[in-house]
Design an enzyme around this catalytic site. Structure first.
Site, short mmCIF file in Angstrom:
data_model
loop_
_atom_site.label_atom_id
_atom_site.label_comp_id
_atom_site.label_asym_id
_atom_site.label_seq_id
_atom_site.Cartn_x
_atom_site.Cartn_y
_atom_site.Cartn_z
N ASP A 90 45.75 76.73 -58.92
CA ASP A 90 45.25 77.41 -60.11
C ASP A 90 45.94 78.76 -60.19
O ASP A 90 46.26 79.38 -59.17
CB ASP A 90 43.74 77.57 -60.02
CG ASP A 90 43.15 78.13 -61.31
OD1 ASP A 90 43.83 78.03 -62.35
OD2 ASP A 90 42.03 78.66 -61.27
N ASP A 125 46.20 80.58 -68.27
CA ASP A 125 45.46 80.38 -69.51
C ASP A 125 44.21 81.24 -69.51
O ASP A 125 43.75 81.70 -68.46
CB ASP A 125 45.10 78.91 -69.70
CG ASP A 125 44.25 78.36 -68.56
OD1 ASP A 125 44.58 78.65 -67.38
OD2 ASP A 125 43.26 77.66 -68.82
N ALA A 194 37.56 75.64 -69.13
CA ALA A 194 36.42 76.44 -69.59
C ALA A 194 35.19 75.61 -69.89
O ALA A 194 34.47 75.85 -70.86
CB ALA A 194 36.82 77.27 -70.81
N CYS A 277 21.30 58.65 -46.56
CA CYS A 277 22.75 58.47 -46.62
C CYS A 277 23.24 57.93 -45.28
O CYS A 277 22.77 58.36 -44.23
CB CYS A 277 23.42 59.81 -46.93
SG CYS A 277 25.22 59.80 -46.77
N CYS A 279 26.32 58.26 -44.02
CA CYS A 279 27.54 58.91 -43.53
C CYS A 279 27.34 59.37 -42.09
O CYS A 279 26.20 59.49 -41.62
CB CYS A 279 27.94 60.08 -44.44
SG CYS A 279 27.02 61.62 -44.16
N CYS A 282 24.70 62.13 -41.49
CA CYS A 282 23.30 61.76 -41.69
C CYS A 282 22.81 60.75 -40.66
O CYS A 282 21.63 60.75 -40.30
CB CYS A 282 23.12 61.22 -43.11
SG CYS A 282 23.51 62.45 -44.38
#
EC number: 2.4.2.48
Length: 489
Positions: A90, A125, A194, A277, A279, A282
């Protein structure tokens, strides 16, 4: 490096695609986690092991960093971050939106992003706040477009992909025109900018209008990036609109605040008794253990990122199976604001139908919103091509005796929300692959649109509808010129 974008599969306006160039490949849709070199909760190398193929970092932070500026200029971002996937930078627009100014020019940030060997570079921008008045939006959009064109003139297009941000506030005409100008100028990677304030305040209906306006102006060949979209609950909705990439620091920001992400919302960790979860984080901790862990922030960030990446794969599979609408429906019922966004998107069903695939794996009716899906719109367009005899019966029941049809030249059956169909279409999509519950008023009304279309294109036919008594008044009200009989008569 100029990345090429290839569309492999599609559903609604969503695409499975491939960004590729110089040996780097990114499957889309995908999430680009934001990397802050000073707050590195999860090293990019570890992210890559989790399946991350692209990241985004802030060139302005690197340019102002005593610790990282010279390293990045000397070694390049890939070595500095220890990440060999696609890296996007960015320009400093985020800081511009937060602080109102940055100490760098457009030409300087383009030169710096190229010097640190970013794969995708972004001009400086102006991210105009969505609630800004039109005069301000137009003025800042003019500056943004000048900067984009300046960047186009000075960028090294052989080694970098230049992004063309689509600005324009909440004004659809400005977003559409900007998208059109960027496409005509040859941009093939366009972020929609934006929009973070809209997502932060749950203004998803307005987000849909902004994205759909931008998409209307952009070429279908453009890879579309939705700046700042990072919560998995809205990935399906965004992809259905045609967004291919997302970036966000939400996985880390939520972790810092002790928030636990799921596909249907977020929880404060101290409110959870169980971790829903599978994962590794977890599975390896109870809610209490995770909340009290000295490594809580990092572990929570790991969970949040894994949930987000899993949802991306879920969206990809939905596209491949042709069931993206059903995933959108499921996710958007997790919050009223998302439901408003979903309903707003359905208002663009004519545009989406032109982009959608013609056949799918299935159609599950999930409520009134299903009546406005692209499959229904396309069927209503198609039904006008069917030929009806001089005397035509439309039966709501599939179980009719032969003697009940002898006086008719053609017989159609009725399956809402699609409408009338001949027996020959029984096994074809969508009639044969759709599952609906008991008839309800909304699906009957929508199915009658199909009947009206068949009548319109067969003006010399006399139509008779046979249905249960409970539907007679409704059908007579919608189709007053039709003869309506009770089933069994």
């Amino acid at each position: 490096m100029t990345l090429s974008f290839e569309i492999l599969e599609k559903d609604i306006a969503g695409r499975i695609g491939k960004l590729s160039g110089q040996g780097k490949i990114v499957k889309t849709p995908t999430l680009l986690p934001v990397i802050n070199p000073h707050l590195n909760l999860i090293p990019p190398k570890e992210m890559q092991e989790m399946g991350v193929e692209a990241v985004i970092t802030n060139a302005y932070i690197f340019s102002r960093s005593e610790e990282y500026r010279e390293r990045a200029l000397t070694d390049g971002l890939a070595k500095t971050l220890d990440f060999d996937g696609v890296i996007m930078t960015d320009s400093g627009s985020f800081q511009l939106s937060v602080y109102g100014e940055v100490e760098i020019t457009n030409a300087q940030t383009i030169a710096f992003q190229q010097a640190i060997k970013s794969d995708i570079i972004v001009p400086l921008d102006i991210p105009t706040h969505p609630d800004s008045p039109r005069e301000q939006v137009e003025q800042e959009l003019s500056v943004t477009m000048d900067r984009i064109m300046e960047a186009k003139d000075i960028a090294d297009h052989e080694h970098h992909t230049l992004a063309g941000p689509v600005q324009g506030g909440l004004f659809p005409d400005l977003r559409e025109e900007t998208g059109r100008r960027l496409s005509e100028a040859g941009f093939r990677f366009c972020p929609i900018g934006a929009v973070v304030p809209l997502m932060e305040s749950y203004r998803y209906a307005e987000l849909v209008k902004v994205v759909m306006a931008a998409k209307r102006g952009l070429s279908p060949a453009v890879c579309v990036h939705l700046f700042g979209a990072g919560h998995p609950s809205m990935f399906a909705l965004a992809v259905a609109m045609g967004c291919d990439l997302f970036d966000s620091a939400a996985y880390a920001l939520y972790a810092k605040d002790g928030r636990y992400m799921t596909t249907h919302g977020s929880y404060h960790l101290n409110e959870l008794s169980y971790l829903p979860c599978p994962c590794p984080v977890c599975v390896g901790h109870t809610a209490k253990e995770l909340n009290e862990s000295p490594d809580r922030e990092r572990l929570l960030a790991m969970h949040n990122l894994r949930v987000s990446l899993a949802e991306i794969n879920r969206v990809r599979q939905a596209i491949r199976d042709g069931v993206l609408w059903e995933l959108v429906d499921e996710r958007c019922r997790s919050h009223p604001a998302l439901l408003r966004g979903y309903r707003t998107l359905l208002g663009y069903n004519e545009e989406l139908t032109a982009l959608d695939r013609e056949t799918k794996r299935r159609f599950f009716y999930r409520g009134d919103e299903s009546c406005k899906r692209t499959e229904v719109v396309r069927y209503h367009q198609m039904v006008g091509r069917l030929t009806a005899g001089e005397r035509t019966l439309i039966s709501f029941s599939r179980h009719i005796k032969k003697k009940q049809t002898e006086e008719y030249d053609s017989v159609f059956y009725f399956k809402p929300p699609f409408g009338p169909f001949p027996a020959e279409l029984t096994e074809t999509f969508p009639i044969g692959q759709s599952e609906i519950p008991d008839f309800d008023e909304e699906m009957i009304k929508t199915g009658c649109i199909g009947i009206a279309r068949l009548m319109e294109t067969n003006p010399d036919s006399h139509f008779t509808i046979r249905c249960r008594p409970v539907w007679k008044d409704l059908i007579t009200q919608i189709l007053p010129t039709v003869e309506v009989q009770d089933e069994g008569s």
